[in-house]
Design an enzyme around this catalytic site. Structure first.
Site, PDB file in Angstrom:
ATOM      1  N   LYS A   1      16.523  19.255 -61.207  1.00 25.76           N
ATOM      2  CA  LYS A   1      16.496  20.587 -61.819  1.00 25.76           C
ATOM      3  C   LYS A   1      15.053  20.969 -62.138  1.00 25.76           C
ATOM      4  CE  LYS A   1      16.596  22.824 -65.677  1.00 25.76           C
ATOM      5  NZ  LYS A   1      15.864  24.036 -65.370  1.00 25.76           N
TER       6      LYS A   1
ATOM      7  N   GLY B   1       9.081  16.938 -70.049  1.00 25.62           N
ATOM      8  CA  GLY B   1       9.084  18.240 -70.717  1.00 25.62           C
ATOM      9  C   GLY B   1       8.744  18.058 -72.179  1.00 25.62           C
ATOM     10  N   SER B   2       9.193  18.983 -72.997  1.00 25.62           N
ATOM     11  CA  SER B   2       8.786  18.967 -74.402  1.00 25.62           C
ATOM     12  C   SER B   2       9.566  17.906 -75.195  1.00 25.62           C
ATOM     13  CB  SER B   2       9.028  20.344 -75.019  1.00 25.62           C
ATOM     14  OG  SER B   2      10.399  20.633 -74.972  1.00 25.62           O
ATOM     15  N   THR B   3       8.987  17.504 -76.302  1.00 21.67           N
ATOM     16  CA  THR B   3       9.639  16.521 -77.166  1.00 21.67           C
ATOM     17  C   THR B   3      10.950  17.094 -77.720  1.00 21.67           C
ATOM     18  OG1 THR B   3       7.538  15.485 -77.657  1.00 21.67           O
ATOM     19  CG2 THR B   3       9.294  15.105 -79.246  1.00 21.67           C
TER      20      THR B   3
ATOM     21  N   GLY C   1      13.491  16.753 -75.130  1.00 23.32           N
ATOM     22  CA  GLY C   1      13.756  15.323 -74.963  1.00 23.32           C
ATOM     23  C   GLY C   1      14.800  14.826 -75.958  1.00 23.32           C
TER      24      GLY C   1
ATOM     25  N   GLU D   1       9.221  11.641 -70.461  1.00 28.96           N
ATOM     26  CA  GLU D   1       7.773  11.907 -70.499  1.00 28.96           C
ATOM     27  C   GLU D   1       7.614  13.197 -71.280  1.00 28.96           C
ATOM     28  OE1 GLU D   1       5.523   9.996 -69.571  1.00 28.96           O
ATOM     29  OE2 GLU D   1       6.305   8.736 -67.972  1.00 28.96           O
TER      30      GLU D   1
ATOM     31  N   CYS E   1      -0.117  17.526 -70.169  1.00 29.32           N
ATOM     32  CA  CYS E   1       0.325  16.728 -71.315  1.00 29.32           C
ATOM     33  C   CYS E   1      -0.726  15.713 -71.778  1.00 29.32           C
ATOM     34  CB  CYS E   1       1.615  16.016 -70.965  1.00 29.32           C
ATOM     35  SG  CYS E   1       1.473  15.118 -69.425  1.00 29.32           S
TER      36      CYS E   1
ATOM     37  N   GLU F   1       1.004  20.302 -80.407  1.00 24.94           N
ATOM     38  CA  GLU F   1       0.667  20.491 -78.996  1.00 24.94           C
ATOM     39  C   GLU F   1       0.588  21.982 -78.688  1.00 24.94           C
ATOM     40  OE1 GLU F   1       3.630  19.617 -75.909  1.00 24.94           O
ATOM     41  OE2 GLU F   1       2.062  18.523 -74.853  1.00 24.94           O
TER      42      GLU F   1
HETATM   43  P1  NAD Z   1      10.769  22.181 -71.716  1.00 20.31           P
HETATM   44  O1  NAD Z   1      11.212  21.018 -72.494  1.00 20.31           O
HETATM   45  O2  NAD Z   1      10.928  23.533 -72.300  1.00 20.31           O
HETATM   46  O3  NAD Z   1      11.522  22.253 -70.307  1.00 20.31           O
HETATM   47  C1  NAD Z   1      11.488  21.190 -69.380  1.00 20.31           C
HETATM   48  C2  NAD Z   1      12.729  21.240 -68.529  1.00 20.31           C
HETATM   49  O4  NAD Z   1      13.871  20.990 -69.344  1.00 20.31           O
HETATM   50  C3  NAD Z   1      12.984  22.572 -67.848  1.00 20.31           C
HETATM   51  O5  NAD Z   1      13.466  22.331 -66.544  1.00 20.31           O
HETATM   52  C4  NAD Z   1      14.053  23.196 -68.733  1.00 20.31           C
HETATM   53  O6  NAD Z   1      14.868  24.137 -68.083  1.00 20.31           O
HETATM   54  C5  NAD Z   1      14.851  21.985 -69.118  1.00 20.31           C
HETATM   55  N1  NAD Z   1      15.650  22.151 -70.344  1.00 20.31           N
HETATM   56  C6  NAD Z   1      15.518  23.061 -71.343  1.00 20.31           C
HETATM   57  N2  NAD Z   1      16.462  22.863 -72.297  1.00 20.31           N
HETATM   58  C7  NAD Z   1      17.198  21.797 -71.894  1.00 20.31           C
HETATM   59  C8  NAD Z   1      18.301  21.084 -72.453  1.00 20.31           C
HETATM   60  N3  NAD Z   1      18.849  21.419 -73.632  1.00 20.31           N
HETATM   61  N4  NAD Z   1      18.779  20.022 -71.780  1.00 20.31           N
HETATM   62  C9  NAD Z   1      18.234  19.629 -70.614  1.00 20.31           C
HETATM   63  N5  NAD Z   1      17.203  20.275 -70.014  1.00 20.31           N
HETATM   64  C10 NAD Z   1      16.688  21.341 -70.652  1.00 20.31           C
HETATM   65  O7  NAD Z   1       9.253  21.895 -71.323  1.00 20.31           O
HETATM   66  P2  NAD Z   1       8.254  22.862 -70.578  1.00 20.31           P
HETATM   67  O8  NAD Z   1       7.860  23.941 -71.525  1.00 20.31           O
HETATM   68  O9  NAD Z   1       8.843  23.236 -69.254  1.00 20.31           O
HETATM   69  O10 NAD Z   1       7.025  21.884 -70.298  1.00 20.31           O
HETATM   70  C11 NAD Z   1       5.987  21.693 -71.186  1.00 20.31           C
HETATM   71  C12 NAD Z   1       6.171  20.385 -71.919  1.00 20.31           C
HETATM   72  O11 NAD Z   1       6.254  19.311 -70.994  1.00 20.31           O
HETATM   73  C13 NAD Z   1       5.008  20.040 -72.828  1.00 20.31           C
HETATM   74  O12 NAD Z   1       5.475  19.590 -74.064  1.00 20.31           O
HETATM   75  C14 NAD Z   1       4.306  18.911 -72.102  1.00 20.31           C
HETATM   76  O13 NAD Z   1       3.567  18.063 -72.903  1.00 20.31           O
HETATM   77  C15 NAD Z   1       5.433  18.232 -71.434  1.00 20.31           C
HETATM   78  N6  NAD Z   1       4.955  17.466 -70.286  1.00 20.31           N
HETATM   79  C16 NAD Z   1       4.907  16.108 -70.395  1.00 20.31           C
HETATM   80  C17 NAD Z   1       4.428  15.352 -69.343  1.00 20.31           C
HETATM   81  C18 NAD Z   1       4.371  13.856 -69.428  1.00 20.31           C
HETATM   82  O14 NAD Z   1       4.268  13.223 -68.379  1.00 20.31           O
HETATM   83  N7  NAD Z   1       4.463  13.256 -70.586  1.00 20.31           N
HETATM   84  C19 NAD Z   1       3.995  15.976 -68.180  1.00 20.31           C
HETATM   85  C20 NAD Z   1       4.048  17.366 -68.124  1.00 20.31           C
HETATM   86  C21 NAD Z   1       4.546  18.100 -69.183  1.00 20.31           C
END
Ligand code: NAD
Length: 491
Positions: A183, A236-238, A241, A259, A294, A395
């Protein structure tokens, strides 16, 4: 020309890729070009039933075995072919990434694309190199431990490296014989769709081995809460997560790799060996990809005796950054990925100013020529930032750099670790003992000594504390996509 080609491609009905074919959806979601604020595509919005269909297809493909039971040589050859297809179309894929994400075309072509292909080659090489074990059990028995694929893997990725971060997960998952449902972010689904379209035309993977479901967070929630998904890997975001962990726990206790976010500190001592190189590196790594990374060095902790010189050099270096059209080769900073991201970054900048942080550079939303509705933010530097401020603690995920002072090593380590995140950290010093002492004390999954931001497929990548669970890259990622079976044989 490249942008026009990307636009032409995006201007077609885009579907979901399930069981080897494209499926339309009733509902669609607009995708924006963040540099112009214009809608450039209508992506499919998957329903819960579509997620079920994708998981069923992945389960069928896993069980019936066209992928898992393929010879190791043939599986490796397919992954290498997938990499080759990406290389053959690297410019067009990079143009789609620039169009959907707002980063410069040069960044997409030179940073994202080589590793997107390279990681497939790297894990193709692991297919015949993962050994099992035997355990030294009691006489009369043989006990051996083998790695098996986990099964159906749900892979959820963010928008900052839309294709690369997908491939970080797809490559080891497929190498180990699993099937996947991926996804992408609702902000940036286009490059992955195009990539899978190219793979399908080249007939690389059997039907059901790679499935793509696009749409908003509800699609990710359906995948992470799905009772027939065996493994969930998320970047994605904490905050998201946490929801994924809850959904995994409430459904089938699938294993989860995370991550998540970061707020990486870099500790710069007065004996930093090459100050100019350190400034150039920190500025380049922080502001490239418009600060949406990140692991970027977001907090520079600078020792008193170095602070004034270092801060002045950072501000001078930042002046050279050029905002503008991501497809203009002179541009070095593109647009932030979307209105919400832009609002969030500007909110932090305004909050920092209101709280009395010293603004040394930037600080405004920008409208480069030709992009009045784009989501641009000037490269921004705050100095003398006290550790309580939100800009020093949370962040931002944008081009906002925070400079802080420290006096002693103890104080520096305390400040560096005073964060819920633990993704990455750096230290610059000419003192070898201090370098190792501080590297050991920094509470982060990656520590960089005297050159911030190194990365290699061979080295594990992943955070401590609220930055995540588990590792990607290296042989360590294979742990996430295999399970160990212990077999006892009575002799
Ligand atoms: P996000 O958490 O908003 O979204 C990430 C993904 O999760 C998207 O595909 C989104 O549609 C999906 N999502 C949203 N709600 C969900 C739910 N309830 N259940 C399952 N999936 C869901 O993050 P973002 O804004 O797309 O990305 C930015 C974040 O990603 C930042 O916090 C950044 O630090 C982190 N990031 C971490 C790494 C790493 O390797 N540690 C790398 C890149 C980005």
């Amino acid at each position: 020309m490249l942008r026009e080609r990307a636009l032409d491609w995006a201007n077609q009905p885009l579907g979901l890729f399930i069981d080897g074919s494209w499926r339309p959806t009733a509902e669609r979601r607009p995708c924006l070009d963040p540099a112009r604020g214009e809608v450039v595509a209508q992506a499919a919005q998957a329903s819960a039933a579509d997620v079920d269909a994708a998981v069923e297809a992945a389960r069928r493909a896993f069980r019936s075995g066209p992928w898992r039971e393929m010879t190791r040589a043939a599986r490796a050859e397919r992954l290498r072919r997938a990499a080759e297809v990406i290389r053959e179309h690297a410019e067009d894929l990079a143009a789609i990434i620039a169009l959907e994400n707002g980063k410069t075309f040069v960044e997409a072509r030179d940073d994202d694309m080589p590793d997107t292909a390279g990681v497939l080659d790297y894990y193709a090489g692991w297919i015949d190199k993962l050994y099992g074990e035997t355990a030294p059990v009691a006489a009369g028995f043989l006990n051996y431990i083998v790695h098996e694929p986990v099964g159906v893997c749900g892979l959820i990725v963010p928008w900052n490296f839309p294709l690369l971060l997908a491939m970080w997960k797809i490559a080891p998952a497929l190498a180990m014989g699993n099937t996947v449902v991926v996804k992408p972010s609702e902000e940036t689904p286009l490059s992955l769709i195009r990539c899978v379209e190219l793979w399908a035309a080249a007939e690389i993977f059997p039907a059901g081995v790679v499935n793509i479901v696009t749409g908003d967070g509800a699609v990710g929630a359906a995948l992470s809460g799905h009772p027939d998904v065996d493994k969930l890997s998320f970047t994605g975001s904490t905050a998201t997560g946490r929801k994924i962990v809850q959904a995994a726990g409430a459904s089938n206790l699938k294993t989860v790799t995370l991550e998540l976010g970061g707020k990486a500190p870099v500790v710069l001592f007065e004996d930093t060996p090459d100050v100019d190189a350190a400034v150039a590196r920190c500025v380049q790594v922080h502001f490239s990809q418009k600060g949406e990374k990140c692991t970027e060095p977001t907090r520079l902790l600078i020792q008193d005796g170095l602070y004034d010189r270092f801060a002045a050099a950072v501000v001078e270096s930042v002046q050279a950054i050029r905002l503008g059209d991501p497809f203009d080769p002179a541009t070095t900073q593109g647009a932030q990925c979307g209105a919400a991201q832009h609002r969030k970054i500007m909110g932090y900048i305004e909050g920092g100013r209101a709280a009395g942080a010293k603004l040394l550079a930037g600080g405004r939303a920008a409208s480069p020529p030709g992009s009045p509705d784009g989501f641009f933010v000037e490269p921004t530097v705050f100095g003398e930032v006290s550790k309580e401020l939100a800009i020093a603690r949370e962040e931002i995920f944008g081009p906002v750099l925070v400079l802080q002072r420290f006096a002693s090593e103890t104080e520096a380590v305390e400040m560096a670790n005073d964060t819920p995140y633990g993704l990455a950290a750096g230290v610059y010093t000419a003192d070898l003992s201090r370098a190792h002492r501080v590297a050991a004390a920094l509470d982060a999954g990656q520590v960089f000594v005297n050159r911030y931001g190194c990365y290699d497929f061979a080295s594990p990548f992943g955070g401590f504390k609220q930055s995540g669970w588990g590792k990607e890259m290296g042989p360590h990622a294979l742990e996430a996509y295999t399970r160990r079976k212990s077999v006892w044989v009575a002799l």
